[in-house]
Design an enzyme around this catalytic site. Sequence first.
Site, PDB file in Angstrom:
ATOM      1  CG  ASP A 119      -1.747  -1.278   1.325  1.00 45.23           C
ATOM      2  OD1 ASP A 119      -2.294  -0.988   0.010  1.00 45.23           O
ATOM      3  OD2 ASP A 119      -2.441  -1.489   2.446  1.00 45.23           O
ATOM      4  CG  ASP A 135      -6.987  -1.229  -1.699  1.00 41.01           C
ATOM      5  OD1 ASP A 135      -6.954  -2.363  -2.196  1.00 41.01           O
ATOM      6  OD2 ASP A 135      -5.427  -1.149  -0.880  1.00 41.01           O
TER       7      ASP A 135
END
Length: 165
Positions: A119, A135
């Site tokens: 991330d 995402d």
Amino acid sequence: MKKKFDNKKTISLLVFVIVLLLAIIIDLVTKHYIIGIDKPVISGFFKFEYAENTGAAWSIFSGSTVALSIVSVFAIILLSIYAIFAKTKSLFFHISLGMIVGGACGNLFDRIVFGYVRDFIKLEFVKFPIFNIADSFLTIGIILLCVYYLIDLIVAIKKDKKESK
């Protein structure tokens, strides 16, 4: 009896595959180049901050990489089958499913190869978990799919009202 070739459905499925592949490519390329970068992009709004997530959204099920991978594989297979066999020929529908499946594939790749999801997008103006492009594709795809079904429902209700008159 020979089945007639359905051009619109074929185009919708091709769009599904293209969106899916683009989502995977964009996700993996951005993850590759973001490792180790920690810098503001728009000060006070968002920045790049690398993080490794062994869980799902908001780090739920942390450390459950194998279980999350299995769930992802089943979701990818089921949604792909759904895209192929759905009666709808809607590009909107197939784009949304392509985004969802592509996002799921991007994160699945990370789980299989690294044991965690990479991330790197951190919103600074609100308390929100760090996330990635996969995402984003998943979230936008789900929202678009909900919009598709909402519009479909409204059209069906209007059609029923018209037919009952």
